[in-house]
Design an enzyme around this catalytic site. Structure first.
Site, PDB file in Angstrom:
ATOM      1  N   GLU A 105      -8.454 -29.699  -4.964  1.00 60.13           N
ATOM      2  CA  GLU A 105      -8.882 -28.303  -5.063  1.00 60.13           C
ATOM      3  C   GLU A 105      -8.050 -27.385  -4.186  1.00 60.13           C
ATOM      4  O   GLU A 105      -7.731 -26.257  -4.580  1.00 60.13           O
ATOM      5  CB  GLU A 105     -10.356 -28.188  -4.675  1.00 60.13           C
ATOM      6  CG  GLU A 105     -10.991 -26.830  -5.012  1.00 60.13           C
ATOM      7  CD  GLU A 105     -10.776 -25.755  -3.947  1.00 60.13           C
ATOM      8  OE1 GLU A 105     -11.016 -24.561  -4.251  1.00 60.13           O
ATOM      9  OE2 GLU A 105     -10.365 -26.098  -2.813  1.00 60.13           O
TER      10      GLU A 105
ATOM     11  N   ASP B  37     -15.274 -26.990   4.649  1.00 57.04           N
ATOM     12  CA  ASP B  37     -14.727 -26.658   3.330  1.00 57.04           C
ATOM     13  C   ASP B  37     -13.931 -27.874   2.853  1.00 57.04           C
ATOM     14  O   ASP B  37     -12.820 -28.091   3.311  1.00 57.04           O
ATOM     15  CB  ASP B  37     -13.846 -25.414   3.437  1.00 57.04           C
ATOM     16  CG  ASP B  37     -13.070 -25.110   2.168  1.00 57.04           C
ATOM     17  OD1 ASP B  37     -13.467 -25.579   1.091  1.00 57.04           O
ATOM     18  OD2 ASP B  37     -12.051 -24.396   2.280  1.00 57.04           O
TER      19      ASP B  37
ATOM     20  N   HIS C 137     -15.293 -30.532  -3.598  1.00 57.57           N
ATOM     21  CA  HIS C 137     -14.010 -31.191  -3.352  1.00 57.57           C
ATOM     22  C   HIS C 137     -13.953 -31.824  -1.970  1.00 57.57           C
ATOM     23  O   HIS C 137     -14.435 -31.275  -0.982  1.00 57.57           O
ATOM     24  CB  HIS C 137     -12.832 -30.234  -3.570  1.00 57.57           C
ATOM     25  CG  HIS C 137     -12.700 -29.133  -2.573  1.00 57.57           C
ATOM     26  ND1 HIS C 137     -11.965 -29.252  -1.405  1.00 57.57           N
ATOM     27  CD2 HIS C 137     -13.187 -27.873  -2.572  1.00 57.57           C
ATOM     28  CE1 HIS C 137     -12.002 -28.115  -0.743  1.00 57.57           C
ATOM     29  NE2 HIS C 137     -12.746 -27.256  -1.424  1.00 57.57           N
TER      30      HIS C 137
END
Length: 351
Positions: A222, A188, A71
């Protein structure tokens, strides 16, 4: 440590990705970047209605498909309130705490296309004025955004074109150290997006057919729970999310190996696929750790919750200080890329 052959290129892609603001709900520019990268490789892509990007590489078997996802959306914020003191109150996008962004530089993206810089601070920041500066709670009530503009009240802010609902992105502060560490916000999951981009480039250059038609979903929701829960073809048998491995007390994940998730907050991942990934890692001398992420969910678990009849798994590079100022090492990127490379060339798990 093993030399990562694509380290410079992969880290440059990461640097480009984290430097493009993309909080969930405002991801158009970063999707365009990935789309342009893949188009230059003559890889077929399409957009889904949610704004995510799907790339497809044909395989020898078109009756059974695979899907891999990473993502590109990140944590961020939105303007909640225009305050009378000339500052902004925020509402958070994604699962993190206010203390993770205290003192952070940021940008306000107006609906009219203007961008203003600012800093996220406690209202009671000055120790020369506020006796409780260190003890006051880091929460929505006490934290505010100081705009780099001459504003003294709400009318001054609105005159700039800033309004409730404008997105706020955080400065990634990306740094690459000489000894292989990558420090930045939004690793992330932009580190994993870079891994999949590099993987697709490698597969395209090798001109070797995959055993199964394989889809790559660059999802864009996400962080709010539903990026990868749709656009899964009926032929898809296996669904592998490539997302960060969570580090902390009681965890086995580190910054140098690839992390194979056996369970997260959604429950256990498919045992057969997890063991298949372990066997591939061991057979190909790939350093890995199995782990449980107690407060975590992935696009793969979102797909399962949406009712898709798939085999689901989760791997990723180990990321320290998730949802704050994150760090990983190029060897973790290497091990993760090698594992997904061997995975897409392997046989589908028996079900």
């Amino acid at each position: 440590m093993r030399t990562y052959p694509n380290s410079k290129e992969t880290k440059e892609i990461i640097k480009q990705l984290v430097s493009i603001p993309s909080p969930s709900g405002n991801t158009k520019k970063v999707i365009q970047y990935v789309e342009g990268f893949l188009t230059a490789l003559n890889i077929e892509t399409r957009r889904n209605r949610k704004g995510g990007l799907i790339a497809t590489l044909p395989g020898e078997n078109n009756n059974e498909h695979r899907m891999l996802t990473a993502h590109v959306d990140t944590l961020g914020a939105m303007v909640k309130e225009i305050k009378s003191n000339g500052r902004l109150r925020l509402d958070l996008i994604g699962g993190f705490k206010y203390n993770a962004i205290e003192g952070e530089y940021c940008e306000i993206h107006t609906s009219g296309g203007k961008i203003y810089t600012g800093t996220i601070l406690m209202h009671q920041t000055s120790v020369h004025v506020y006796k409780n500066a260190g003890k006051a709670k880091r929460n929505q009530e006490n934290m505010e955004l100081r705009i780099d503009a001459k504003v003294e009240n709400a009318d001054d802010i609105r005159a700039l074109g800033i309004e409730v609902g404008d997105f706020v992105s955080f400065d990634p502060r990306v740094q690459m150290t000489d000894n292989g560490f990558i420090k930045s916000r939004h690793l992330d999951d932009k580190a994993s997006v870079a891994i999949l981009m590099q993987l697709m480039k490698r597969l395209k250059e090798e001109k070797k057919a995959l055993p199964y038609t394989t889809h790559f979903l660059i999802s864009n929701n996400e962080e709010i729970g539903y990026g990868g829960n749709s656009n899964i073809t009926p032929e898809t048998v296996e669904y592998l999310a490539v997302d960060m491995g969570a580090m902390g007390d009681g965890q086995s994940t580190d910054e140098y190996t690839t992390s194979i998730c056996v369970k997260d907050a959604s429950g256990p991942y498919h045992f057969g696929l997890r063991e298949h990934l372990v066997q591939l890692a061991e057979a190909n001398h790939i350093a890995y750790k199995k782990d449980i992420y107690p407060y975590y969910g992935s696009d793969a678990s979102a797909a399962i919750r949406a009712g898709h009849d798939i085999i689901h798994g989760l791997i990723g590079p180990g990321i320290d200080s998730s949802h704050a100022y994150e760090r990983t090492h190029e060897t973790s990127l290497d091990n993760t890329e090698q594992l997904v490379y061997h995975y897409v060339h392997s046989e589908i798990v028996s079900y």
